[in-house]
Design a protein around this motif. Structure first.
Motif, PDB file in Angstrom:
ATOM      1  N   ALA A 111       3.381 -25.301 -13.099  1.00 18.45           N
ATOM      2  CA  ALA A 111       3.286 -26.735 -12.808  1.00 18.45           C
ATOM      3  C   ALA A 111       4.662 -27.285 -12.447  1.00 18.45           C
ATOM      4  CB  ALA A 111       2.704 -27.475 -14.015  1.00 18.45           C
ATOM      5  N   GLY A 112       5.686 -26.828 -13.178  1.00 20.42           N
ATOM      6  CA  GLY A 112       7.052 -27.289 -12.917  1.00 20.42           C
ATOM      7  C   GLY A 112       7.538 -26.850 -11.548  1.00 20.42           C
ATOM      8  N   ALA A 113       7.091 -25.673 -11.086  1.00 20.19           N
ATOM      9  CA  ALA A 113       7.512 -25.167  -9.777  1.00 20.19           C
ATOM     10  C   ALA A 113       7.076 -26.121  -8.672  1.00 20.19           C
ATOM     11  CB  ALA A 113       6.935 -23.770  -9.539  1.00 20.19           C
ATOM     12  N   LEU A 114       5.873 -26.683  -8.804  1.00 17.77           N
ATOM     13  CA  LEU A 114       5.391 -27.602  -7.766  1.00 17.77           C
ATOM     14  C   LEU A 114       6.281 -28.838  -7.679  1.00 17.77           C
ATOM     15  CD1 LEU A 114       3.019 -28.141  -5.690  1.00 17.77           C
ATOM     16  CD2 LEU A 114       2.204 -29.748  -7.406  1.00 17.77           C
ATOM     17  N   VAL A 115       6.665 -29.349  -8.859  1.00 24.90           N
ATOM     18  CA  VAL A 115       7.514 -30.549  -8.888  1.00 24.90           C
ATOM     19  C   VAL A 115       8.868 -30.257  -8.231  1.00 24.90           C
ATOM     20  CG1 VAL A 115       8.669 -32.187 -10.405  1.00 24.90           C
ATOM     21  CG2 VAL A 115       6.346 -31.468 -10.904  1.00 24.90           C
ATOM     22  N   LEU A 116       9.395 -29.047  -8.469  1.00 18.68           N
ATOM     23  CA  LEU A 116      10.666 -28.665  -7.840  1.00 18.68           C
ATOM     24  C   LEU A 116      10.522 -28.615  -6.316  1.00 18.68           C
ATOM     25  CD1 LEU A 116      12.077 -25.839 -10.162  1.00 18.68           C
ATOM     26  CD2 LEU A 116      12.803 -28.229  -9.993  1.00 18.68           C
ATOM     27  N   LEU A 117       9.344 -28.177  -5.857  1.00 16.18           N
ATOM     28  CA  LEU A 117       9.123 -28.017  -4.415  1.00 16.18           C
ATOM     29  C   LEU A 117       8.818 -29.331  -3.722  1.00 16.18           C
ATOM     30  CD1 LEU A 117       6.941 -24.755  -4.422  1.00 16.18           C
ATOM     31  CD2 LEU A 117       9.266 -24.986  -3.561  1.00 16.18           C
ATOM     32  N   THR A 118       8.005 -30.175  -4.349  1.00  8.98           N
ATOM     33  CA  THR A 118       7.488 -31.347  -3.629  1.00  8.98           C
ATOM     34  C   THR A 118       7.866 -32.679  -4.257  1.00  8.98           C
ATOM     35  OG1 THR A 118       5.410 -31.389  -4.844  1.00  8.98           O
ATOM     36  CG2 THR A 118       5.472 -29.995  -2.899  1.00  8.98           C
ATOM     37  N   PHE A 157      -2.153 -20.554 -12.535  1.00  8.73           N
ATOM     38  CA  PHE A 157      -3.072 -21.545 -13.115  1.00  8.73           C
ATOM     39  C   PHE A 157      -2.382 -22.908 -13.196  1.00  8.73           C
ATOM     40  CE2 PHE A 157      -7.144 -21.413 -15.587  1.00  8.73           C
ATOM     41  CZ  PHE A 157      -7.191 -22.746 -15.976  1.00  8.73           C
ATOM     42  N   GLY A 158      -1.148 -22.918 -13.712  1.00  7.45           N
ATOM     43  CA  GLY A 158      -0.400 -24.174 -13.864  1.00  7.45           C
ATOM     44  C   GLY A 158      -0.092 -24.819 -12.522  1.00  7.45           C
ATOM     45  N   LEU A 159       0.247 -23.978 -11.538  1.00  8.29           N
ATOM     46  CA  LEU A 159       0.489 -24.478 -10.181  1.00  8.29           C
ATOM     47  C   LEU A 159      -0.787 -25.131  -9.641  1.00  8.29           C
ATOM     48  CD1 LEU A 159       2.465 -24.552  -7.711  1.00  8.29           C
ATOM     49  CD2 LEU A 159       1.458 -22.391  -6.999  1.00  8.29           C
ATOM     50  N   GLY A 160      -1.920 -24.464  -9.855  1.00  9.98           N
ATOM     51  CA  GLY A 160      -3.207 -24.995  -9.396  1.00  9.98           C
ATOM     52  C   GLY A 160      -3.540 -26.331 -10.042  1.00  9.98           C
ATOM     53  N   LEU A 161      -3.269 -26.444 -11.343  1.00 12.57           N
ATOM     54  CA  LEU A 161      -3.530 -27.713 -12.037  1.00 12.57           C
ATOM     55  C   LEU A 161      -2.690 -28.833 -11.432  1.00 12.57           C
ATOM     56  CD1 LEU A 161      -3.729 -26.588 -15.768  1.00 12.57           C
ATOM     57  CD2 LEU A 161      -5.549 -27.682 -14.455  1.00 12.57           C
ATOM     58  N   ALA A 162      -1.418 -28.537 -11.158  1.00  7.58           N
ATOM     59  CA  ALA A 162      -0.525 -29.559 -10.609  1.00  7.58           C
ATOM     60  C   ALA A 162      -0.932 -29.929  -9.182  1.00  7.58           C
ATOM     61  CB  ALA A 162       0.921 -29.072 -10.646  1.00  7.58           C
TER      62      ALA A 162
END
Lengths: 143, 140
Positions: free
Chosen positions: A65-72, B16-21
């Motif tokens: 989840a944190g990786a997405l925030v870093l990217l976008t 999974f965490g990436l998908g949730l975000a």
């Protein structure tokens, strides 16, 4: 956000969740049930696979989840008041263990398996959750 | 040395965490919107479920053709029956908590990276709820 982009993001995110659960099933031979993997990580059960698998999954969740925030960039989020976080957390933890699963284990893995237990559990928790939100709205407790 | 099962868990958890975000379901207010069927209904979670169920439906078919998992000794899967009081009451209690807070275990843990202070009370209470269930279960 437009309906179309939220649909597309929902589908794309859902596919990633399904891919993750597929890896857990086909490579590790286990269900990607977050409540069980978390319980295993904090030492409450011996089920749900080897220690490392469960702990790795639990650590991986925030990393992904944190990786997405870093990217976008940051994601818009809104949380309920503290009392609701505490009451909700207690009930979610207790209920997920008593009912042997949560949205991921029963909802994603169980429904796609056509498991009778998961069909019933998902129907019950979706209905109760929707009724709870409606009741809270009626009582002026919407957040 | 890090075990391969740990790396496998880490990889699966991160996807999974990436998908949730990506899906928007890391936000408790969005989840509450989906559960608000009689109010300001937000259908996104239904698309998340469709997206997640599709690959898993295929994975179950593939699984039935495998002798053993690709990176483990054997499959170890939960039973699909019976439907008992414990299952139904557990699901009902879970649904009540999910409705109150808009959070379930996956998004709650993923949010530890996105809004740690906001979600920490929920995660702590969730762990306590699991401990309480275990303590009462041993007396039943």
């Amino acid at each position: 956000m437009t309906l179309l982009s939220s649909m597309t993001q929902g589908l794309a995110g859902g596919l990633m969740i399904g891919a993750s659960a597929s890896i857990m099933l086909l490579a590790a031979g286990r269900i990607a049930g977050v409540s069980g993997l978390f319980a295993r990580t904090i030492g409450l059960t011996k089920a749900c696979g080897p220690d490392g698998l469960a702990a790795g999954f639990v650590v991986g969740l925030p990393l992904g989840a944190g990786a997405l925030v870093l990217l976008t960039g940051p994601i818009e989020m809104r949380f309920p008041p503290l009392a609701m976080l505490l009451i909700g957390g207690l009930l979610v933890g207790y209920g997920a263990r008593l009912g042997s699963g949560c949205t991921s284990g029963h909802g994603v893995c169980g429904l796609s398996r056509l498991s009778k237990r998961s069909l019933v559990a998902t129907g019950v928790f979706m209905s109760v959750a929707a009724a709870t939100v409606a009741a809270m709205n009626a009582a002026g407790l919407a957040w | 040395m890090v075990k391969s099962s740990t790396l496998l868990g880490l990889l699966s958890g991160a996807i999974f965490g990436l998908g949730l975000a990506v899906s928007g379901m890391a936000d408790p207010a969005r989840v509450r919107g989906f559960l608000d069927v009689f109010g300001a209904f937000d259908p996104t979670l239904a698309f998340v479920m469709i997206g997640a169920l599709a690959p898993m439906a295929i994975a179950w078919r593939v699984m039935r053709r495998l002798e053993r998992p690709l990176a483990a000794e054997s499959f170890d899967l939960p039973p699909t029956s019976p439907i008992d009081v414990r299952l139904v009451s557990g699901a009902a209690i879970f649904g009540l908590g999910w409705g109150v807070a808009g959070l379930c275990p996956g998004p709650a843990l993923a949010d530890l990276a996105l809004a740690p202070l906001a979600v920490a009370p929920f995660v702590a209470a969730m762990a306590l709820g699991m401990v309480l269930q275990r303590l009462t279960a041993q007396k039943m």
